[in-house]
Design an enzyme around this catalytic site. Structure first.
Site: not given
Length: 148
Positions: A124, A34, A126
């Site tokens: 953003h 992901y 991760h």
């Protein structure tokens, strides 16, 4: 200024963790996939790893560390999400901040994958961290003191 969220990746998913609703976002290998999703990272231009051979081998590298030290249970890793205000940074700046953050907190002892997502108005990162140190096999105890 970034807003950071920390999620624990466990062997067993707990119902009380809202984020655990999607296994792709909570299992160690699912989180890595992901984090570096090519649809969200400009075809993988904004992904990096620390102390792994490559992003493609990161899960296998992390699993090999766990196997080496026989630490395959409990907390498997940590998933940090670092979000920025829309228009605050460029994708390059956002990714550089994520990489620097990971290097300062984990770079000497832990395997890390960083993926910068560009698919939302807010950029953003991760950041997925193995819970077992590749150097000495000690487990990362991630809490607010560690973070600060």
């Amino acid at each position: 200024m970034a807003v950071t969220k920390i999620c624990v990746i466990r062997e067993q998913l707990e119902k009380t963790v809202q984020y655990a609703a999607n296994e792709k976002k909570t299992s160690l290998d699912g989180v890595i996939d992901y984090a570096v999703n090519p649809d969200k990272t400009e075809q993988r231009l904004f992904e990096s790893c620390l102390n792994c051979h490559s992003v493609a081998t990161a899960f296998a590298d992390m699993q090999a560390t766990k196997d080496r030290y026989a630490k395959n249970s409990g907390i498997l890793g940590y998933h940090f999400i670092q979000s920025f205000k829309p228009g605050e940074l460029t994708p390059e700046q956002t990714h550089a901040i994520g990489v620097e953050f990971a290097k300062r907190l984990f770079g000497d002892n832990f395997q890390v994958v960083i993926g910068t997502h560009l698919d939302k108005h807010h950029l953003h990162n991760h950041i997925v961290v193995n819970s077992v140190s590749f150097r000495d096999g000690k487990k990362l105890r991630c809490n607010m003191d560690t973070y600060f």
